[in-house]
Enzyme design. Structure first.
Site, PDB file in Angstrom:
ATOM      1  N   ASN A 136      -8.600   4.030   3.154  1.00 49.12           N
ATOM      2  CA  ASN A 136      -7.175   4.274   3.402  1.00 49.12           C
ATOM      3  C   ASN A 136      -6.871   5.768   3.394  1.00 49.12           C
ATOM      4  O   ASN A 136      -7.451   6.543   2.626  1.00 49.12           O
ATOM      5  CB  ASN A 136      -6.272   3.503   2.429  1.00 49.12           C
ATOM      6  CG  ASN A 136      -6.576   3.710   0.965  1.00 49.12           C
ATOM      7  OD1 ASN A 136      -7.720   3.914   0.583  1.00 49.12           O
ATOM      8  ND2 ASN A 136      -5.550   3.662   0.136  1.00 49.12           N
ATOM      9  N   GLU A 147      -3.619   8.226   3.334  1.00 42.42           N
ATOM     10  CA  GLU A 147      -2.169   8.258   3.126  1.00 42.42           C
ATOM     11  C   GLU A 147      -1.555   9.535   3.685  1.00 42.42           C
ATOM     12  O   GLU A 147      -2.262  10.473   4.084  1.00 42.42           O
ATOM     13  CB  GLU A 147      -1.874   8.081   1.632  1.00 42.42           C
ATOM     14  CG  GLU A 147      -2.359   6.709   1.161  1.00 42.42           C
ATOM     15  CD  GLU A 147      -1.993   6.381  -0.277  1.00 42.42           C
ATOM     16  OE1 GLU A 147      -1.555   7.278  -1.029  1.00 42.42           O
ATOM     17  OE2 GLU A 147      -2.162   5.205  -0.650  1.00 42.42           O
ATOM     18  N   CYS A 203      -4.187   1.878   6.455  1.00 44.13           N
ATOM     19  CA  CYS A 203      -5.059   1.077   5.579  1.00 44.13           C
ATOM     20  C   CYS A 203      -6.532   1.243   5.967  1.00 44.13           C
ATOM     21  O   CYS A 203      -6.865   1.501   7.129  1.00 44.13           O
ATOM     22  CB  CYS A 203      -4.725  -0.404   5.719  1.00 44.13           C
ATOM     23  SG  CYS A 203      -3.123  -0.897   5.096  1.00 44.13           S
ATOM     24  N   GLU A 256      -8.799  -1.050   6.326  1.00 47.48           N
ATOM     25  CA  GLU A 256      -9.288  -2.050   7.291  1.00 47.48           C
ATOM     26  C   GLU A 256      -9.005  -1.622   8.722  1.00 47.48           C
ATOM     27  O   GLU A 256      -9.823  -1.806   9.619  1.00 47.48           O
ATOM     28  CB  GLU A 256      -8.604  -3.403   7.056  1.00 47.48           C
ATOM     29  CG  GLU A 256      -8.904  -4.035   5.715  1.00 47.48           C
ATOM     30  CD  GLU A 256      -7.906  -3.640   4.632  1.00 47.48           C
ATOM     31  OE1 GLU A 256      -7.462  -2.471   4.598  1.00 47.48           O
ATOM     32  OE2 GLU A 256      -7.584  -4.501   3.809  1.00 47.48           O
ATOM     33  N   CYS A 258      -3.730  -6.636   4.343  1.00 46.68           N
ATOM     34  CA  CYS A 258      -2.282  -6.797   4.537  1.00 46.68           C
ATOM     35  C   CYS A 258      -2.021  -7.455   5.894  1.00 46.68           C
ATOM     36  O   CYS A 258      -2.927  -7.589   6.730  1.00 46.68           O
ATOM     37  CB  CYS A 258      -1.567  -5.453   4.428  1.00 46.68           C
ATOM     38  SG  CYS A 258      -1.703  -4.437   5.922  1.00 46.68           S
ATOM     39  N   CYS A 312      -2.976  -5.448   9.023  1.00 51.38           N
ATOM     40  CA  CYS A 312      -4.434  -5.392   9.206  1.00 51.38           C
ATOM     41  C   CYS A 312      -4.959  -6.723   9.729  1.00 51.38           C
ATOM     42  O   CYS A 312      -5.853  -6.758  10.577  1.00 51.38           O
ATOM     43  CB  CYS A 312      -5.125  -5.008   7.902  1.00 51.38           C
ATOM     44  SG  CYS A 312      -4.875  -3.273   7.477  1.00 51.38           S
TER      45      CYS A 312
HETATM   46  N1  THU Z   1      -4.086  -0.586   1.556  1.00 49.72           N
HETATM   47  C1  THU Z   1      -5.213  -0.777   2.295  1.00 49.72           C
HETATM   48  O1  THU Z   1      -5.930   0.181   2.621  1.00 49.72           O
HETATM   49  N2  THU Z   1      -5.520  -2.034   2.651  1.00 49.72           N
HETATM   50  C2  THU Z   1      -4.794  -3.137   2.344  1.00 49.72           C
HETATM   51  O2  THU Z   1      -5.090  -4.230   2.806  1.00 49.72           O
HETATM   52  C3  THU Z   1      -3.665  -3.034   1.437  1.00 49.72           C
HETATM   53  C4  THU Z   1      -3.202  -1.653   1.150  1.00 49.72           C
HETATM   54  C5  THU Z   1      -3.735   0.770   1.161  1.00 49.72           C
HETATM   55  C6  THU Z   1      -2.536   1.324   1.856  1.00 49.72           C
HETATM   56  C7  THU Z   1      -2.074   2.361   0.861  1.00 49.72           C
HETATM   57  O3  THU Z   1      -2.798   3.557   1.091  1.00 49.72           O
HETATM   58  C8  THU Z   1      -2.473   1.785  -0.486  1.00 49.72           C
HETATM   59  O4  THU Z   1      -3.462   0.810  -0.213  1.00 49.72           O
HETATM   60  C9  THU Z   1      -1.339   1.143  -1.255  1.00 49.72           C
HETATM   61  O5  THU Z   1      -0.655   0.233  -0.484  1.00 49.72           O
END
Ligand code: THU
Length: 160
Positions: free
Chosen positions: A62, A64, A73, A75, A112, A115
């Site tokens: 991930n 940000e 994310c 994925e 999520c 994704c």
């Molecule tokens: N996140 C992911 O990388 N994958 C997911 O399936 C759920 C959330 C990340 C997004 C963000 O950077 C952090 O987790 C918190 O939501």
């Protein structure tokens, strides 16, 4: 009017050593990717690794952003990495691992909704199921045999 019930099936493993060798190795790659997560806002690091039919692997973590919705994310970083790098190779499996700087993540962390939709596109495109495994830092591991089991009634190009 009639009610329609949707059921889904997934598998739960108590420990990583119950998984096939290639998936244990794929989780190791996902954990390496997780170390490269850029998550200064959530402190929640996610790694994803994709195994192609020929044994190649691509990963993602991930990423940000100070403008929160601009982040991405793990994925989707991984699946778009896969699509960009090896557009003609079929994907066999995708694994996801998550951890946090603020607590122990002791439950499997599924992808999520956004994704799931992104992964669905590639499963539909390749006309072959993608096995999806996910875990937290400790605890059980979940396996879904296909993205379809995680996203019933999904939208795909057949509607267009
Ligand atoms: N996140 C992911 O990388 N994958 C997911 O399936 C759920 C959330 C990340 C997004 C963000 O950077 C952090 O987790 C918190 O939501």
């Amino acid at each position: 009017m009639k009610n329609v019930n949707i059921t889904t099936t997934y598998q739960v493993f108590d420990a990583i050593n119950e998984l096939p060798k290639e998936i244990i190795n794929l989780f190791k790659e996902a954990e390496k990717a997780q170390e490269k997560a850029y998550a200064p806002y959530s402190n929640f690091q996610v790694g994803a690794a994709i195994l192609f039919e020929d044994g190649k692997i691509v990963t993602g973590s991930n990423q940000e952003n100070a403008a929160y919705p601009s982040g991405m994310c793990a994925e989707r970083v991984a699946i778009y990495h896969a699509g960009a790098k090896h557009p003609n190779l079929k994907i066999k499996a995708l694994v996801i691992c998550a951890k946090s700087n603020t607590k122990i993540v002791d439950q499997p962390v599924g992808p999520c909704g956004a994704c799931r939709q992104s992964i669905a596109e590639y499963e539909f495109k390749q006309e072959q199921d993608i096995a999806i495994y996910f875990k937290g830092e400790i605890g059980k591991i979940v396996k879904s045999n296909s993205l379809k089991d995680l996203l019933p009634l999904s939208f795909d190009k057949s509607f267009l």
